[in-house]
Design a protein around this motif. Structure first.
Motif, PDB file in Angstrom:
ATOM      1  N   SER A 163       0.811  -1.224   0.000  1.00 12.21           N
ATOM      2  CA  SER A 163       0.000   0.000   0.000  1.00 12.21           C
ATOM      3  C   SER A 163       0.844   1.273   0.000  1.00 12.21           C
ATOM      4  O   SER A 163       1.702   1.452   0.862  1.00 12.21           O
ATOM      5  CB  SER A 163      -0.888   0.002   1.252  1.00 12.21           C
ATOM      6  OG  SER A 163      -1.325   1.320   1.549  1.00 12.21           O
ATOM      7  N   PHE A 164       0.594   2.163  -0.939  1.00 11.21           N
ATOM      8  CA  PHE A 164       1.403   3.388  -0.972  1.00 11.21           C
ATOM      9  C   PHE A 164       1.057   4.345   0.155  1.00 11.21           C
ATOM     10  O   PHE A 164       1.826   5.250   0.468  1.00 11.21           O
ATOM     11  CB  PHE A 164       1.432   4.054  -2.345  1.00 11.21           C
ATOM     12  CG  PHE A 164       0.126   4.434  -2.999  1.00 11.21           C
ATOM     13  CD1 PHE A 164      -1.085   4.431  -2.339  1.00 11.21           C
ATOM     14  CD2 PHE A 164       0.141   4.828  -4.343  1.00 11.21           C
ATOM     15  CE1 PHE A 164      -2.268   4.808  -2.976  1.00 11.21           C
ATOM     16  CE2 PHE A 164      -1.024   5.214  -4.994  1.00 11.21           C
ATOM     17  CZ  PHE A 164      -2.237   5.197  -4.300  1.00 11.21           C
ATOM     18  N   TRP A 165      -0.082   4.138   0.781  1.00 11.06           N
ATOM     19  CA  TRP A 165      -0.392   4.937   1.980  1.00 11.06           C
ATOM     20  C   TRP A 165       0.669   4.650   3.035  1.00 11.06           C
ATOM     21  O   TRP A 165       1.232   5.550   3.643  1.00 11.06           O
ATOM     22  CB  TRP A 165      -1.762   4.552   2.548  1.00 11.06           C
ATOM     23  CG  TRP A 165      -2.925   4.826   1.647  1.00 11.06           C
ATOM     24  CD1 TRP A 165      -2.956   5.671   0.569  1.00 11.06           C
ATOM     25  CD2 TRP A 165      -4.225   4.243   1.759  1.00 11.06           C
ATOM     26  NE1 TRP A 165      -4.203   5.638   0.010  1.00 11.06           N
ATOM     27  CE2 TRP A 165      -5.006   4.780   0.709  1.00 11.06           C
ATOM     28  CE3 TRP A 165      -4.817   3.321   2.633  1.00 11.06           C
ATOM     29  CZ2 TRP A 165      -6.352   4.429   0.522  1.00 11.06           C
ATOM     30  CZ3 TRP A 165      -6.145   2.969   2.444  1.00 11.06           C
ATOM     31  CH2 TRP A 165      -6.896   3.528   1.399  1.00 11.06           C
TER      32      TRP A 165
ATOM     33  N   TYR B 253      -6.063   5.490  -9.536  1.00 16.20           N
ATOM     34  CA  TYR B 253      -6.224   4.509  -8.461  1.00 16.20           C
ATOM     35  C   TYR B 253      -7.155   3.367  -8.856  1.00 16.20           C
ATOM     36  O   TYR B 253      -6.872   2.205  -8.600  1.00 16.20           O
ATOM     37  CB  TYR B 253      -6.728   5.195  -7.199  1.00 16.20           C
ATOM     38  CG  TYR B 253      -6.715   4.283  -6.005  1.00 16.20           C
ATOM     39  CD1 TYR B 253      -5.519   3.735  -5.530  1.00 16.20           C
ATOM     40  CD2 TYR B 253      -7.898   3.949  -5.351  1.00 16.20           C
ATOM     41  CE1 TYR B 253      -5.506   2.890  -4.438  1.00 16.20           C
ATOM     42  CE2 TYR B 253      -7.887   3.105  -4.250  1.00 16.20           C
ATOM     43  CZ  TYR B 253      -6.693   2.579  -3.793  1.00 16.20           C
ATOM     44  OH  TYR B 253      -6.676   1.736  -2.712  1.00 16.20           O
TER      45      TYR B 253
ATOM     46  N   GLU C 217       1.677   0.243  -6.730  1.00 12.50           N
ATOM     47  CA  GLU C 217       1.630   1.387  -5.819  1.00 12.50           C
ATOM     48  C   GLU C 217       3.057   1.630  -5.320  1.00 12.50           C
ATOM     49  O   GLU C 217       3.706   0.720  -4.815  1.00 12.50           O
ATOM     50  CB  GLU C 217       0.711   1.096  -4.637  1.00 12.50           C
ATOM     51  CG  GLU C 217      -0.749   0.991  -5.043  1.00 12.50           C
ATOM     52  CD  GLU C 217      -1.696   0.986  -3.851  1.00 12.50           C
ATOM     53  OE1 GLU C 217      -1.297   1.380  -2.748  1.00 12.50           O
ATOM     54  OE2 GLU C 217      -2.862   0.585  -4.058  1.00 12.50           O
TER      55      GLU C 217
ATOM     56  N   ASP D  78      -3.654  -6.888   1.734  1.00 14.44           N
ATOM     57  CA  ASP D  78      -3.647  -6.234   0.418  1.00 14.44           C
ATOM     58  C   ASP D  78      -3.116  -7.205  -0.629  1.00 14.44           C
ATOM     59  O   ASP D  78      -1.917  -7.451  -0.717  1.00 14.44           O
ATOM     60  CB  ASP D  78      -2.781  -4.976   0.453  1.00 14.44           C
ATOM     61  CG  ASP D  78      -3.356  -3.928   1.385  1.00 14.44           C
ATOM     62  OD1 ASP D  78      -4.597  -3.874   1.511  1.00 14.44           O
ATOM     63  OD2 ASP D  78      -2.585  -3.184   1.994  1.00 14.44           O
TER      64      ASP D  78
ATOM     65  N   GLN E 154      -0.787  -4.948  -7.777  1.00 17.27           N
ATOM     66  CA  GLN E 154      -0.486  -3.544  -7.476  1.00 17.27           C
ATOM     67  C   GLN E 154       0.328  -3.406  -6.186  1.00 17.27           C
ATOM     68  O   GLN E 154       0.881  -2.352  -5.911  1.00 17.27           O
ATOM     69  CB  GLN E 154      -1.758  -2.712  -7.402  1.00 17.27           C
ATOM     70  CG  GLN E 154      -2.517  -2.768  -6.092  1.00 17.27           C
ATOM     71  CD  GLN E 154      -3.945  -2.268  -6.220  1.00 17.27           C
ATOM     72  OE1 GLN E 154      -4.771  -2.905  -6.872  1.00 17.27           O
ATOM     73  NE2 GLN E 154      -4.234  -1.125  -5.624  1.00 17.27           N
ATOM     74  N   TYR E 155       0.384  -4.495  -5.396  1.00 21.39           N
ATOM     75  CA  TYR E 155       1.101  -4.437  -4.119  1.00 21.39           C
ATOM     76  C   TYR E 155       2.445  -5.159  -4.169  1.00 21.39           C
ATOM     77  O   TYR E 155       3.033  -5.454  -3.140  1.00 21.39           O
ATOM     78  CB  TYR E 155       0.233  -5.032  -3.006  1.00 21.39           C
ATOM     79  CG  TYR E 155      -1.074  -4.315  -2.831  1.00 21.39           C
ATOM     80  CD1 TYR E 155      -1.108  -3.005  -2.377  1.00 21.39           C
ATOM     81  CD2 TYR E 155      -2.286  -4.940  -3.141  1.00 21.39           C
ATOM     82  CE1 TYR E 155      -2.310  -2.341  -2.220  1.00 21.39           C
ATOM     83  CE2 TYR E 155      -3.496  -4.287  -2.992  1.00 21.39           C
ATOM     84  CZ  TYR E 155      -3.502  -2.986  -2.531  1.00 21.39           C
ATOM     85  OH  TYR E 155      -4.686  -2.327  -2.372  1.00 21.39           O
TER      86      TYR E 155
ATOM     87  N   ARG F  86      -6.446  10.402   7.098  1.00 21.57           N
ATOM     88  CA  ARG F  86      -7.529   9.558   7.587  1.00 21.57           C
ATOM     89  C   ARG F  86      -7.706   9.644   9.095  1.00 21.57           C
ATOM     90  O   ARG F  86      -8.576   8.998   9.667  1.00 21.57           O
ATOM     91  CB  ARG F  86      -7.329   8.114   7.142  1.00 21.57           C
ATOM     92  CG  ARG F  86      -6.273   7.310   7.830  1.00 21.57           C
ATOM     93  CD  ARG F  86      -6.599   5.834   7.627  1.00 21.57           C
ATOM     94  NE  ARG F  86      -5.443   5.008   7.310  1.00 21.57           N
ATOM     95  CZ  ARG F  86      -5.564   3.766   6.850  1.00 21.57           C
ATOM     96  NH1 ARG F  86      -6.766   3.267   6.598  1.00 21.57           N
ATOM     97  NH2 ARG F  86      -4.495   3.038   6.609  1.00 21.57           N
TER      98      ARG F  86
HETATM   99  N1  MHO Z   1      -6.358  -1.713   2.205  1.00 18.77           N
HETATM  100  C1  MHO Z   1      -5.214  -1.006   2.655  1.00 18.77           C
HETATM  101  C2  MHO Z   1      -4.505  -0.199   1.608  1.00 18.77           C
HETATM  102  C3  MHO Z   1      -5.207   0.057   0.344  1.00 18.77           C
HETATM  103  S1  MHO Z   1      -4.330   0.771  -0.766  1.00 18.77           S
HETATM  104  C4  MHO Z   1      -3.741   2.180  -0.640  1.00 18.77           C
HETATM  105  C5  MHO Z   1      -5.514  -0.158   3.862  1.00 18.77           C
HETATM  106  O1  MHO Z   1      -6.656   0.073   4.181  1.00 18.77           O
HETATM  107  O2  MHO Z   1      -4.584   0.330   4.504  1.00 18.77           O
HETATM  108  O3  MHO Z   1      -4.350   0.218  -2.017  1.00 18.77           O
END
Ligand code: MHO
Length: 209
Positions: free
Chosen positions: A16-18, A47, A55, A90, A94-95, A150
């Motif tokens: 996840s890029f977050w 996205y 990501e 995830d 993409q991951y 968030r």
């Molecule tokens: N499902 C993950 C990441 C999703 S992503 C940015 C989360 O909720 O942290 O693709």
């Protein structure tokens, strides 16, 4: 903020890029992080339609304070490089795990570090790809500094900072990391000790981080 520093840039993918932005945003010498898409062929990914991209995070850093090799150490210790198809919940292409390189020296450092991980990993295969970086596409604004956004508490701390400033700011990158509880202990403590000040005075204090 000193815009004239000779910064260097690195791009990696580790789920996840977050989270990836938060992994790197708090390191000494990291000036800026950007969530985005790289490693695929689709033009202008988004996205919900990122095609074959992963990501990724772009890390802009001051080479006097941190180097590519040190960034690689953080990369390896921050995800499971043996997962074929994602990290934890995830799942998907993409991951996947990728080190993007810029030139032969970075490719060499990446290959050496991957061999070392493979030696540690014994029976399972390290799936990380090493690819020359072509295009890095920054992700949509809502995905930038997402761990901070968030969380209403941290979002409030930055006040009504314009999105552009939020995306380019070192202290916001740090706070994003802090919000995700991914800061190295030293910096975490530094922010802990200032958090009451930040709550009271907001952005001016934050800028000193
Ligand atoms: N499902 C993950 C990441 C999703 S992503 C940015 C989360 O909720 O942290 O693709």
């Amino acid at each position: 903020d000193s815009p004239n520093l000779p910064l260097k840039s690195a791009v990696v993918a580790l789920g996840s890029f977050w989270r990836s932005e938060a992994v790197f945003g708090c390191l000494d010498g990291v000036v800026r992080t950007t969530a985005g898409y790289a490693g695929g062929s689709k033009i202008n990914p988004a996205y919900r339609s990122l095609g074959d991209h992963a990501e990724s995070v772009q890390i802009e850093y001051d080479p006097r304070l941190i180097n590519f090799r040190q960034l690689l150490e953080v990369f390896w210790s921050s995800h499971d490089c043996r997962q074929v198809f994602g990290q934890g919940p995830d799942v998907g292409n993409q991951y996947r795990s990728i080190i993007f390189t810029n030139g032969t020296e970075e490719s060499r450092l990446a290959a050496v570090s991957k061999e070392r991980e493979q030696t540690k990993s014994k029976s399972s295969i390290v799936t990380t790809q090493i690819l020359p970086l072509s295009t890095f596409y920054p992700a949509e604004p809502e995905h930038q500094k997402f761990e901070l956004k968030r969380n209403p508490f941290f979002l409030q701390l930055i006040g009504n900072l314009p999105e552009e400033k939020l995306e380019s700011s070192s202290p916001v990158a740090k706070l994003n990391s802090y919000a995700a509880e991914l800061c190295p202990t030293k910096i975490q403590k530094q922010i802990d000790s200032k958090i009451n000040d930040i709550i009271r005075k907001g952005w001016p204090i934050l800028r000193e981080l």
